[in-house]
Design a protein around this motif. Structure first.
Motif, PDB file in Angstrom:
ATOM      1  N   VAL A  65       0.844  -1.196   0.000  1.00  0.00           N
ATOM      2  CA  VAL A  65       0.000   0.000   0.000  1.00  0.00           C
ATOM      3  C   VAL A  65       0.876   1.241   0.000  1.00  0.00           C
ATOM      4  CG1 VAL A  65      -1.627   1.363   1.362  1.00  0.00           C
ATOM      5  CG2 VAL A  65      -1.999  -1.093   1.075  1.00  0.00           C
ATOM      6  N   ARG A  66       1.900   1.256   0.844  1.00  0.00           N
ATOM      7  CA  ARG A  66       2.801   2.413   0.905  1.00  0.00           C
ATOM      8  C   ARG A  66       3.546   2.615  -0.408  1.00  0.00           C
ATOM      9  NH1 ARG A  66       3.380   0.751   6.399  1.00  0.00           N
ATOM     10  NH2 ARG A  66       5.024  -0.723   5.846  1.00  0.00           N
ATOM     11  N   GLU A  67       3.813   1.530  -1.095  1.00  0.00           N
ATOM     12  CA  GLU A  67       4.530   1.614  -2.369  1.00  0.00           C
ATOM     13  C   GLU A  67       3.611   1.961  -3.532  1.00  0.00           C
ATOM     14  OE1 GLU A  67       6.422  -2.163  -2.723  1.00  0.00           O
ATOM     15  OE2 GLU A  67       7.578  -1.895  -0.869  1.00  0.00           O
ATOM     16  N   GLY A  68       2.313   2.031  -3.270  1.00  0.00           N
ATOM     17  CA  GLY A  68       1.371   2.397  -4.316  1.00  0.00           C
ATOM     18  C   GLY A  68       0.993   1.265  -5.246  1.00  0.00           C
ATOM     19  N   MET A  69       1.312   0.027  -4.876  1.00  0.00           N
ATOM     20  CA  MET A  69       0.989  -1.111  -5.740  1.00  0.00           C
ATOM     21  C   MET A  69      -0.440  -1.601  -5.536  1.00  0.00           C
ATOM     22  SD  MET A  69       4.538  -3.301  -5.630  1.00  0.00           S
ATOM     23  CE  MET A  69       4.180  -4.167  -7.145  1.00  0.00           C
ATOM     24  N   VAL A  70      -0.934  -1.508  -4.298  1.00  0.00           N
ATOM     25  CA  VAL A  70      -2.302  -1.923  -4.000  1.00  0.00           C
ATOM     26  C   VAL A  70      -2.951  -0.853  -3.135  1.00  0.00           C
ATOM     27  CG1 VAL A  70      -1.675  -4.367  -4.090  1.00  0.00           C
ATOM     28  CG2 VAL A  70      -1.710  -3.182  -1.884  1.00  0.00           C
ATOM     29  N   GLU A  71      -4.259  -0.937  -3.008  1.00  0.00           N
ATOM     30  CA  GLU A  71      -4.974  -0.019  -2.121  1.00  0.00           C
ATOM     31  C   GLU A  71      -5.889  -0.832  -1.217  1.00  0.00           C
ATOM     32  OE1 GLU A  71      -6.930   2.654  -4.736  1.00  0.00           O
ATOM     33  OE2 GLU A  71      -7.899   1.084  -5.906  1.00  0.00           O
ATOM     34  N   ALA A  72      -5.987  -0.390   0.045  1.00  0.00           N
ATOM     35  CA  ALA A  72      -6.791  -1.105   1.028  1.00  0.00           C
ATOM     36  C   ALA A  72      -8.260  -0.757   0.870  1.00  0.00           C
ATOM     37  CB  ALA A  72      -6.313  -0.767   2.441  1.00  0.00           C
ATOM     38  N   LEU A  73      -9.107  -1.772   0.935  1.00  0.00           N
ATOM     39  CA  LEU A  73     -10.558  -1.592   0.880  1.00  0.00           C
ATOM     40  C   LEU A  73     -11.126  -2.094   2.202  1.00  0.00           C
ATOM     41  CD1 LEU A  73     -11.322  -2.950  -2.713  1.00  0.00           C
ATOM     42  CD2 LEU A  73     -10.900  -0.576  -2.018  1.00  0.00           C
ATOM     43  N   PRO A  74     -11.617  -1.214   3.058  1.00  0.00           N
ATOM     44  CA  PRO A  74     -12.134  -1.631   4.369  1.00  0.00           C
ATOM     45  C   PRO A  74     -13.146  -2.773   4.258  1.00  0.00           C
ATOM     46  CG  PRO A  74     -12.037   0.758   4.232  1.00  0.00           C
ATOM     47  CD  PRO A  74     -11.740   0.237   2.847  1.00  0.00           C
ATOM     48  N   ASN A  75     -12.911  -3.782   5.070  1.00  0.00           N
ATOM     49  CA  ASN A  75     -13.803  -4.944   5.166  1.00  0.00           C
ATOM     50  C   ASN A  75     -13.880  -5.782   3.887  1.00  0.00           C
ATOM     51  OD1 ASN A  75     -14.581  -4.123   7.842  1.00  0.00           O
ATOM     52  ND2 ASN A  75     -16.008  -2.653   6.901  1.00  0.00           N
ATOM     53  N   LYS A  76     -13.004  -5.528   2.957  1.00  0.00           N
ATOM     54  CA  LYS A  76     -13.014  -6.297   1.713  1.00  0.00           C
ATOM     55  C   LYS A  76     -11.670  -6.953   1.418  1.00  0.00           C
ATOM     56  CE  LYS A  76     -16.655  -3.639  -0.629  1.00  0.00           C
ATOM     57  NZ  LYS A  76     -17.000  -2.837  -1.835  1.00  0.00           N
ATOM     58  N   GLY A  77     -10.608  -6.184   1.518  1.00  0.00           N
ATOM     59  CA  GLY A  77      -9.291  -6.722   1.195  1.00  0.00           C
ATOM     60  C   GLY A  77      -8.415  -5.671   0.546  1.00  0.00           C
ATOM     61  N   TYR A  78      -7.692  -6.075  -0.477  1.00  0.00           N
ATOM     62  CA  TYR A  78      -6.729  -5.185  -1.125  1.00  0.00           C
ATOM     63  C   TYR A  78      -6.894  -5.301  -2.636  1.00  0.00           C
ATOM     64  CZ  TYR A  78      -4.797  -5.416   3.543  1.00  0.00           C
ATOM     65  OH  TYR A  78      -4.658  -5.358   4.901  1.00  0.00           O
ATOM     66  N   ARG A  79      -6.974  -4.152  -3.268  1.00  0.00           N
ATOM     67  CA  ARG A  79      -7.152  -4.126  -4.724  1.00  0.00           C
ATOM     68  C   ARG A  79      -5.849  -3.711  -5.388  1.00  0.00           C
ATOM     69  NH1 ARG A  79     -12.122  -0.934  -6.171  1.00  0.00           N
ATOM     70  NH2 ARG A  79     -10.901   0.841  -5.444  1.00  0.00           N
ATOM     71  N   VAL A  80      -5.436  -4.473  -6.385  1.00  0.00           N
ATOM     72  CA  VAL A  80      -4.256  -4.109  -7.163  1.00  0.00           C
ATOM     73  C   VAL A  80      -4.558  -2.811  -7.895  1.00  0.00           C
ATOM     74  CG1 VAL A  80      -2.656  -4.799  -8.985  1.00  0.00           C
ATOM     75  CG2 VAL A  80      -3.598  -6.519  -7.420  1.00  0.00           C
ATOM     76  N   ARG A  81      -3.706  -1.842  -7.678  1.00  0.00           N
ATOM     77  CA  ARG A  81      -3.986  -0.496  -8.168  1.00  0.00           C
ATOM     78  C   ARG A  81      -3.857  -0.411  -9.685  1.00  0.00           C
ATOM     79  NH1 ARG A  81      -0.883   4.401  -8.542  1.00  0.00           N
ATOM     80  NH2 ARG A  81      -2.263   6.217  -8.420  1.00  0.00           N
ATOM     81  N   VAL A  82      -4.829   0.216 -10.302  1.00  0.00           N
ATOM     82  CA  VAL A  82      -4.774   0.529 -11.730  1.00  0.00           C
ATOM     83  C   VAL A  82      -4.282   1.961 -11.868  1.00  0.00           C
ATOM     84  CG1 VAL A  82      -6.097   0.768 -13.856  1.00  0.00           C
ATOM     85  CG2 VAL A  82      -6.688  -1.038 -12.219  1.00  0.00           C
ATOM     86  N   VAL A  83      -3.153   2.138 -12.546  1.00  0.00           N
ATOM     87  CA  VAL A  83      -2.606   3.475 -12.734  1.00  0.00           C
ATOM     88  C   VAL A  83      -3.237   4.087 -13.978  1.00  0.00           C
ATOM     89  CG1 VAL A  83      -0.517   4.856 -13.006  1.00  0.00           C
ATOM     90  CG2 VAL A  83      -0.431   2.727 -11.700  1.00  0.00           C
ATOM     91  N   PRO A  84      -4.026   5.162 -13.827  1.00  0.00           N
ATOM     92  CA  PRO A  84      -4.689   5.770 -14.994  1.00  0.00           C
ATOM     93  C   PRO A  84      -3.677   6.303 -16.011  1.00  0.00           C
ATOM     94  CG  PRO A  84      -5.588   6.610 -12.918  1.00  0.00           C
ATOM     95  CD  PRO A  84      -4.339   5.869 -12.577  1.00  0.00           C
ATOM     96  N   ASP A  85      -4.076   6.301 -17.275  1.00  0.00           N
ATOM     97  CA  ASP A  85      -3.206   6.829 -18.326  1.00  0.00           C
ATOM     98  C   ASP A  85      -2.780   8.263 -18.031  1.00  0.00           C
ATOM     99  OD1 ASP A  85      -3.188   4.512 -19.794  1.00  0.00           O
ATOM    100  OD2 ASP A  85      -4.824   5.115 -21.114  1.00  0.00           O
ATOM    101  N   GLU A  86      -3.711   9.060 -17.505  1.00  0.00           N
ATOM    102  CA  GLU A  86      -3.386  10.458 -17.217  1.00  0.00           C
ATOM    103  C   GLU A  86      -2.261  10.564 -16.190  1.00  0.00           C
ATOM    104  OE1 GLU A  86      -6.338   9.101 -17.102  1.00  0.00           O
ATOM    105  OE2 GLU A  86      -7.455  10.051 -18.749  1.00  0.00           O
ATOM    106  N   GLU A  87      -2.301   9.693 -15.173  1.00  0.00           N
ATOM    107  CA  GLU A  87      -1.242   9.724 -14.162  1.00  0.00           C
ATOM    108  C   GLU A  87       0.093   9.270 -14.748  1.00  0.00           C
ATOM    109  OE1 GLU A  87      -0.160   7.715  -9.818  1.00  0.00           O
ATOM    110  OE2 GLU A  87      -2.258   7.867 -10.465  1.00  0.00           O
ATOM    111  N   LEU A  88       0.053   8.241 -15.595  1.00  0.00           N
ATOM    112  CA  LEU A  88       1.283   7.784 -16.247  1.00  0.00           C
ATOM    113  C   LEU A  88       1.894   8.896 -17.086  1.00  0.00           C
ATOM    114  CD1 LEU A  88       0.206   4.211 -17.386  1.00  0.00           C
ATOM    115  CD2 LEU A  88       1.924   4.757 -15.658  1.00  0.00           C
ATOM    116  N   ASP A  89       1.042   9.619 -17.812  1.00  0.00           N
ATOM    117  CA  ASP A  89       1.527  10.730 -18.634  1.00  0.00           C
ATOM    118  C   ASP A  89       2.152  11.817 -17.766  1.00  0.00           C
ATOM    119  OD1 ASP A  89       0.734   9.561 -21.012  1.00  0.00           O
ATOM    120  OD2 ASP A  89      -1.226  10.552 -21.026  1.00  0.00           O
ATOM    121  N   GLU A  90       1.492  12.137 -16.657  1.00  0.00           N
ATOM    122  CA  GLU A  90       1.995  13.198 -15.790  1.00  0.00           C
ATOM    123  C   GLU A  90       3.316  12.807 -15.136  1.00  0.00           C
ATOM    124  OE1 GLU A  90      -2.470  14.846 -14.579  1.00  0.00           O
ATOM    125  OE2 GLU A  90      -1.244  13.781 -13.107  1.00  0.00           O
ATOM    126  N   VAL A  91       3.393  11.570 -14.641  1.00  0.00           N
ATOM    127  CA  VAL A  91       4.626  11.119 -14.000  1.00  0.00           C
ATOM    128  C   VAL A  91       5.766  11.070 -15.013  1.00  0.00           C
ATOM    129  CG1 VAL A  91       5.750   9.149 -12.894  1.00  0.00           C
ATOM    130  CG2 VAL A  91       3.478   9.867 -12.148  1.00  0.00           C
TER     131      VAL A  91
END
Length: 223
Positions: A65-91
């Motif tokens: 989570v700290r590395e930005g690879m997954v995000e925590a979902l309360p009471n559900k688990g962890y979702r593998v993060r999808v990096v939006p195209d806009e964020e990829l372009d900006e980075v």
């Protein structure tokens, strides 16, 4: 909830450092694409795959989570993060503003005595690709680039670039590895050192620009 078995997640020796081992295995699964972007995974289910309790899995997931690879979902688990195209372009845009000109500027600052160490770092990237170890590849690639930027003597710059790289860890690298294109990219690090050793600051800057372009243009989608 995603429950399909993941090949890289096997029972672990409980006497070893579980959190680190679990985190490394999960990173490998995310980077290779076995854990799919957008899919949700529960700690108990992953723990069953490892043959351990859910606690070390949750602890390892906090690292991701700290590395930005997954995000925590309360009471559900962890979702593998999808990096939006806009964020990829900006980075990518910010990295292009920071890294190529910095590499250009540090060319005259790198002493000849340091090149054996830099060559070892570059070769570690190539070796990781040839071994098929994508986690080692990601880590070696980061170490090499941060080592070059360190010659600028700007800790804020290095910190910013490190964070940007963590936010866009390369996903779905397995097709590139299997096609041989990842090794081609790995070898570019030696080509970059060739230019730096020759004192070709402009050439080093141009190669860095192309290298970062590869990240956005090909690796981000694993295509």
């Amino acid at each position: 909830m995603e429950t399909a078995p993941i090949a890289g997640l096997q029972p672990l020796n409980k006497r070893e450092r579980l959190r680190e081992m679990v985190a490394d295995a999960l990173r490998a699964a995310v980077i290779s694409g076995e854990m799919k972007p957008g899919a949700v995974y529960s700690a108990p289910t992953l723990g069953t795959m490892f043959g351990i309790s859910a606690t070390p899995v949750r602890e390892a997931m906090l690292d991701l989570v700290r590395e930005g690879m997954v995000e925590a979902l309360p009471n559900k688990g962890y979702r593998v993060r999808v990096v939006p195209d806009e964020e990829l372009d900006e980075v990518t845009h910010v990295r292009l503003l920071l890294e190529p000109p910095t590499v250009r500027d540090v060319v005259p600052a790198i002493p000849a005595a340091d090149f054996p160490r830099l060559r070892e770092l570059a070769q570690a990237i190539v070796d990781a690709v040839r071994d098929g170890d994508l986690v080692a590849y990601i880590n070696a690639d980061r170490d090499f680039h941060l080592a070059l930027l360190a010659y600028a003597g700007n800790t804020q710059l290095s910190t910013i670039v490190s964070e940007l790289r963590s936010r866009t860890r390369l996903l779905g690298l397995t097709p590139l590895l299997e096609s041989g294109r990842l090794e081609e990219s790995a070898l570019e690090h030696h080509q970059l050192l060739d230019l730096i050793e020759a004192g070709d600051a402009a050439g080093a800057q141009a190669l860095m620009e192309r290298h970062i372009g590869h990240v956005r243009g090909k690796w981000a989608r694993g295509t």
